[in-house]
Design an enzyme around this catalytic site. Structure first.
Site, PDB file in Angstrom:
ATOM      1  N   CYS A  56      53.150  40.475  -5.609  1.00  0.00           N
ATOM      2  CA  CYS A  56      53.746  42.254  -5.654  1.00  0.00           C
ATOM      3  C   CYS A  56      52.871  42.796  -6.485  1.00  0.00           C
ATOM      4  O   CYS A  56      51.960  42.545  -7.415  1.00  0.00           O
ATOM      5  CB  CYS A  56      54.786  42.007  -5.803  1.00  0.00           C
ATOM      6  SG  CYS A  56      55.846  40.149  -5.008  1.00  0.00           S
ATOM      7  N   ARG A  61      49.034  45.813  -3.323  1.00  0.00           N
ATOM      8  CA  ARG A  61      49.494  44.389  -3.523  1.00  0.00           C
ATOM      9  C   ARG A  61      50.295  43.740  -2.759  1.00  0.00           C
ATOM     10  O   ARG A  61      50.601  42.649  -2.950  1.00  0.00           O
ATOM     11  CB  ARG A  61      50.062  44.291  -5.488  1.00  0.00           C
ATOM     12  CG  ARG A  61      49.048  44.627  -5.775  1.00  0.00           C
ATOM     13  CD  ARG A  61      49.502  44.625  -7.498  1.00  0.00           C
ATOM     14  NE  ARG A  61      49.400  43.322  -7.732  1.00  0.00           N
ATOM     15  CZ  ARG A  61      48.283  42.575  -8.874  1.00  0.00           C
ATOM     16  NH1 ARG A  61      47.306  43.818  -8.340  1.00  0.00           N
ATOM     17  NH2 ARG A  61      49.066  41.397  -9.234  1.00  0.00           N
ATOM     18  N   TRP A 112      55.118  41.643  -1.942  1.00  0.00           N
ATOM     19  CA  TRP A 112      54.470  40.933  -0.882  1.00  0.00           C
ATOM     20  C   TRP A 112      55.635  39.702  -0.729  1.00  0.00           C
ATOM     21  O   TRP A 112      55.624  38.118  -1.511  1.00  0.00           O
ATOM     22  CB  TRP A 112      53.256  40.198  -1.010  1.00  0.00           C
ATOM     23  CG  TRP A 112      52.513  40.033   0.061  1.00  0.00           C
ATOM     24  CD1 TRP A 112      51.699  40.468   1.311  1.00  0.00           C
ATOM     25  CD2 TRP A 112      52.640  38.419   0.124  1.00  0.00           C
ATOM     26  NE1 TRP A 112      51.521  39.801   2.020  1.00  0.00           N
ATOM     27  CE2 TRP A 112      51.719  38.209   1.268  1.00  0.00           C
ATOM     28  CE3 TRP A 112      52.760  37.597  -0.341  1.00  0.00           C
ATOM     29  CZ2 TRP A 112      50.915  36.964   1.901  1.00  0.00           C
ATOM     30  CZ3 TRP A 112      52.381  36.144  -0.215  1.00  0.00           C
ATOM     31  CH2 TRP A 112      51.515  36.350   1.663  1.00  0.00           C
ATOM     32  N   ASN A 172      55.712  38.828 -10.041  1.00  0.00           N
ATOM     33  CA  ASN A 172      55.163  38.784  -9.428  1.00  0.00           C
ATOM     34  C   ASN A 172      54.540  37.256  -9.738  1.00  0.00           C
ATOM     35  O   ASN A 172      54.329  37.023 -10.960  1.00  0.00           O
ATOM     36  CB  ASN A 172      53.991  39.921  -9.567  1.00  0.00           C
ATOM     37  CG  ASN A 172      52.540  39.373  -9.212  1.00  0.00           C
ATOM     38  OD1 ASN A 172      52.449  39.155  -7.572  1.00  0.00           O
ATOM     39  ND2 ASN A 172      51.472  39.753  -9.921  1.00  0.00           N
ATOM     40  N   GLY A 173      54.783  36.170  -8.265  1.00  0.00           N
ATOM     41  CA  GLY A 173      54.266  34.774  -8.498  1.00  0.00           C
ATOM     42  C   GLY A 173      55.236  34.610  -7.926  1.00  0.00           C
ATOM     43  O   GLY A 173      56.290  34.900  -7.165  1.00  0.00           O
ATOM     44  N   GLU A 187      33.622  36.922  10.383  1.00  0.00           N
ATOM     45  CA  GLU A 187      34.140  37.699   9.684  1.00  0.00           C
ATOM     46  C   GLU A 187      34.718  38.680  10.894  1.00  0.00           C
ATOM     47  O   GLU A 187      36.218  39.488  10.669  1.00  0.00           O
ATOM     48  CB  GLU A 187      32.906  38.303   8.222  1.00  0.00           C
ATOM     49  CG  GLU A 187      33.101  39.497   7.915  1.00  0.00           C
ATOM     50  CD  GLU A 187      35.007  39.711   7.523  1.00  0.00           C
ATOM     51  OE1 GLU A 187      35.431  39.110   6.978  1.00  0.00           O
ATOM     52  OE2 GLU A 187      34.857  41.246   6.932  1.00  0.00           O
ATOM     53  N   LYS A 226      38.667  40.658  11.000  1.00  0.00           N
ATOM     54  CA  LYS A 226      38.934  41.828  10.677  1.00  0.00           C
ATOM     55  C   LYS A 226      39.443  42.365  12.212  1.00  0.00           C
ATOM     56  O   LYS A 226      40.554  42.788  12.017  1.00  0.00           O
ATOM     57  CB  LYS A 226      37.302  42.330  11.078  1.00  0.00           C
ATOM     58  CG  LYS A 226      36.938  42.615   9.455  1.00  0.00           C
ATOM     59  CD  LYS A 226      37.099  43.625   9.143  1.00  0.00           C
ATOM     60  CE  LYS A 226      37.618  42.680   7.703  1.00  0.00           C
ATOM     61  NZ  LYS A 226      37.247  42.435   7.336  1.00  0.00           N
ATOM     62  N   GLU A 244      43.307  40.720  11.567  1.00  0.00           N
ATOM     63  CA  GLU A 244      44.164  41.472  10.688  1.00  0.00           C
ATOM     64  C   GLU A 244      44.840  42.465  10.924  1.00  0.00           C
ATOM     65  O   GLU A 244      46.105  42.747  10.544  1.00  0.00           O
ATOM     66  CB  GLU A 244      42.997  41.432   9.157  1.00  0.00           C
ATOM     67  CG  GLU A 244      42.803  40.253   8.516  1.00  0.00           C
ATOM     68  CD  GLU A 244      41.712  40.379   7.027  1.00  0.00           C
ATOM     69  OE1 GLU A 244      41.698  40.672   6.677  1.00  0.00           O
ATOM     70  OE2 GLU A 244      40.517  41.559   7.703  1.00  0.00           O
ATOM     71  N   HIS A 293      30.560  22.030  21.944  1.00  0.00           N
ATOM     72  CA  HIS A 293      31.494  21.128  21.359  1.00  0.00           C
ATOM     73  C   HIS A 293      33.470  21.251  21.308  1.00  0.00           C
ATOM     74  O   HIS A 293      34.087  21.107  20.647  1.00  0.00           O
ATOM     75  CB  HIS A 293      31.217  21.028  20.392  1.00  0.00           C
ATOM     76  CG  HIS A 293      30.007  20.404  20.187  1.00  0.00           C
ATOM     77  ND1 HIS A 293      29.354  19.019  20.901  1.00  0.00           N
ATOM     78  CD2 HIS A 293      28.458  20.665  19.575  1.00  0.00           C
ATOM     79  CE1 HIS A 293      27.758  18.902  20.218  1.00  0.00           C
ATOM     80  NE2 HIS A 293      27.577  19.949  20.073  1.00  0.00           N
ATOM     81  N   LYS A 324      46.560  43.428  -0.299  1.00  0.00           N
ATOM     82  CA  LYS A 324      45.011  42.828  -0.231  1.00  0.00           C
ATOM     83  C   LYS A 324      44.773  42.239  -1.917  1.00  0.00           C
ATOM     84  O   LYS A 324      43.259  42.065  -1.986  1.00  0.00           O
ATOM     85  CB  LYS A 324      44.332  45.019  -0.602  1.00  0.00           C
ATOM     86  CG  LYS A 324      43.157  44.979  -0.916  1.00  0.00           C
ATOM     87  CD  LYS A 324      42.954  45.753  -0.668  1.00  0.00           C
ATOM     88  CE  LYS A 324      40.809  46.372  -0.947  1.00  0.00           C
ATOM     89  NZ  LYS A 324      40.515  45.591   0.859  1.00  0.00           N
TER      90      LYS A 324
END
Ligand code: G6P
Length: 608
Positions: free
Chosen positions: A2, A27, A74, A98-99, A480, A484, A487, A503, A603
């Protein structure tokens, strides 16, 4: 993850708090809230969803008061609704956090027994009630806060406002970052210097265990035991301007298009484009030649950059690399090599798991290096040597330009290591550096393929699942690419080493599951073509991203093909990242998702 802010000021603080929260929205954006103290009364406004909802609420119901705190959330404990939005209140106290308070269950039981009624599902609310309970026992606000900090387990950056103190906020840090901003007759607290940039550039960072008393004309800092501390104020370089999107529809697209330029800045910071030599290794506090092993740790996109770097360090410097996602690394009790080098990669420089891994290696006596974009971040401050990415502020939650800048630094560093270890000759170094200097030119060529990728995105937007395949450095790039896409479009995507398909994942192949194959014409191109044959033989639809040579030699039917210019091997992960990003971007735009602030993500992740 946050964002928190606090202001003890000489003017109405609510608009200033919102201004600071705008800079902290990266955040988290599940909810936002502010509280102020006016004439001895604590008031708050809270709204679910993005900050704009809180702004609307504040227009309808303004808040006055010269002291206040704010929060952008968040969600960790409790769904993102108004009840769970901060600030949380109890009797005479308002709190933003925050935490994660890990012992919140035990504290909640204890406080409920004392008659405190909880109105949210958050872990934070216990902090508000705990402070209130100590005030009720007769402690002064400062003592009540200090006693509270001593009861908390877990991670926190906190700002506390008291009904009976109209010139004071108490802040505390244990884990997530917290910065004090020093103004003229006004002082501030914020999760980072960027939040405070419109008000001041004179910043003091709290250290773990610190807490502080912020008043209009005075700031005091204490350690966990209450001993006064001197912490040096620094001049922050953070800009007070909010970055805008320019002519682009989204920050993500703007940042994709910035890549030729920021790669060029980053590469030229470490490589001499004239002599084609790397100077990144000149001032290192250790000697690559004397290092037996290297550890890399990071999260998310930065982890994939690290995985690509592992191939480079092993190939160009014959330096064995252990690489882990930081959330695993910090707990897996890996034996730390004496005289080893540990490298941490992070755009924000605040990711909690990456920071914890760094501290673990530091305690183990390793040399610590960090590839970071935010130079004032905790990871940067705690490292022996910083390798900056010169990407500029990255606003889109899905990382793009930070990734290719990380690769630019890591490739330069691998070449320096190869040279120092006697693996690369002067000629090898010059050739590789010359090849890297071509990155911006190839990146520009890749951007020209945007329209073709947009066409393919129309097909991708119709599917629910998709595979990405690659070999060598293009295997991490496949992961990646999948990251992307998931997300920002919420399509289920997986990245696999092309040779691993048989496999297991091959069982998934049918006409509803396209396969993106990243296959430049390299020494193992034919092997990847065989893997594509296996997909085609089972009715799979192939989207091939290759180069001119690969396109001319490919014998497999593809549904779509993106043809890149032929380029040296070392460049392919940097440059092939761009079509991968553009494909994800356009798919998300077609699907109508919130590209820059996708659901559930943030982020900067300052919780574990
Ligand atoms: C979050 C972001 C990712 C990022 C990761 C690591 O999950 O959404 O885009 O790659 O954190 O962040 P860092 O700041 O350490 O690079």
């Amino acid at each position: 993850m946050c964002g928190i802010v606090g202001i003890v000021g000489k003017q109405s603080v609510a608009p200033l708090l919102v201004d600071a929260l705008k800079r902290l929205e990266y955040r988290g954006y599940d909810s936002a809230g502010v509280a102020t103290l006016e004439n001895g009364v604590l008031n708050r406004r809270r709204a679910q969803g993005k900050l704009v909802n809180l702004e609307k609420k504040l227009i309808a119901e303004p808040l006055n008061g010269f002291v206040g705190i704010g929060h952008t959330r968040w969600a960790t404990h409790g769904v993102p609704n108004v009840e769970n939005a901060h600030p949380h209140f109890s009797d005479n106290v308002a709190i933003v956090h925050n935490g994660i308070i890990e012992n919140f269950r035990a504290l909640r039981e204890e406080l409920e027994k004392k008659g405190y009624v909880f109105t949210s599902q958050t872990d934070t609310e216990v902090v508000a009630h705990l402070v209130a309970s100590y005030l009720k026992e007769g402690l002064e606000p400062i003592k009540a806060a200090q006693k509270t900090f001593q009861r908390l387990e877990g991670a926190y950056a906190l700002a506390i406002l008291f009904k009976d103190a109209d010139d004071m906020i108490i802040g505390a840090r244990n884990g997530p970052p917290l910065a004090i901003g020093h103004g003229e007759g006004e002082n501030y607290l914020g999760s980072d210097a960027i939040a405070l940039a419109p008000f001041t550039n004179k910043i003091t960072y709290l250290e773990d265990g610190d807490w502080c008393i912020i008043k209009k004309d005075n700031v005091e800092i204490f350690d966990f035991d209450g001993n006064p501390q001197e912490r040096i104020a620094q001049t922050s370089a953070s800009s007070s301007f909010l970055v805008d999107k320019g002519n682009h529809r989204h920050f993500m697209l703007k940042e994709i298009y910035e890549q030729p330029e920021v790669m060029s800045h980053t590469l030229s910071h470490y490589l001499d484009f004239g002599t084609c030599e790397s100077h990144i290794g000149n001032d290192l506090p250790f000697d690559f030649a004397k290092i037996d092993r290297m550890a890399i740790s990071a999260c998310g996109t930065a982890y994939y950059a690290g995985l690509i770097a592992k191939y480079w360090f092993e190939k160009y410097a014959r330096l064995p690399v252990d690489i882990d996602v930081a959330s695993e690394f910090r707990y897996r009790e890996m034996p730390l090599p004496k005289n080893g080098f540990a490298l941490f990669i992070s755009q924000s420089g605040e990711t909690a798991d990456t920071l914890a891994s760094l501290r673990y290696c530091k305690e183990g006596g390793m040399h610590i290096g960090a590839v970071v974009n935010v130079v004032e971040s905790t990871i940067a401050r705690e490292s022996d040597v910083i390798f900056r990415t010169l990407a500029g502020p990255e606003i889109g939650v899905a990382s793009t330009k930070a990734f290719t800048c990380q690769l630019s630094v890591l490739a330069s560093l691998a070449i320096a290591a190869g040279k120092a270890r006697g693996v690369l000759s002067d000629e090898d170094e010059k050739r590789l550096v010359r090849e890297l200097t071509e990155a911006p030119r190839y990146a520009n060529a890749a951007l020209k393929l945007e329209k073709d990728l947009e066409k393919i995105a129309h097909d991708v937007a119709k599917v629910r699942h998709i595979l990405y395949l690659g070999r060598d450095t293009n295997f991490p790039l496949a992961m990646e690419g999948a990251l992307k896409l998931k997300e920002i479009s919420y399509i289920h995507a997986e990245g696999y080493p092309a040779g691993e398909l048989k496999h297991g994942p091959i069982a998934l192949i049918d006409e509803d599951m396209p396969v993106v194959v990243i296959a430049p014409h390299d020494s193992i191109f034919e092997k990847t073509v065989s893997n594509m044959q296996e997909v085609a033989a089972r009715g799979g639809r192939i989207i091939l991203i290759t180069d001119e040579k690969g396109a001319s030699l490919n014998s497999v039917d593809t549904e779509h093909m993106i043809v890149m210019p032929n380029m040296p091997d070392i460049l392919t992960p940097l440059i092939y990242a761009l079509p991968i990003q553009l494909l994800a971007y356009h798919t998300a735009v077609i699907m109508g998702t919130d590209v820059d602030q996708p659901r559930n993500l943030a982020k900067s992740v300052t919780v574990e």
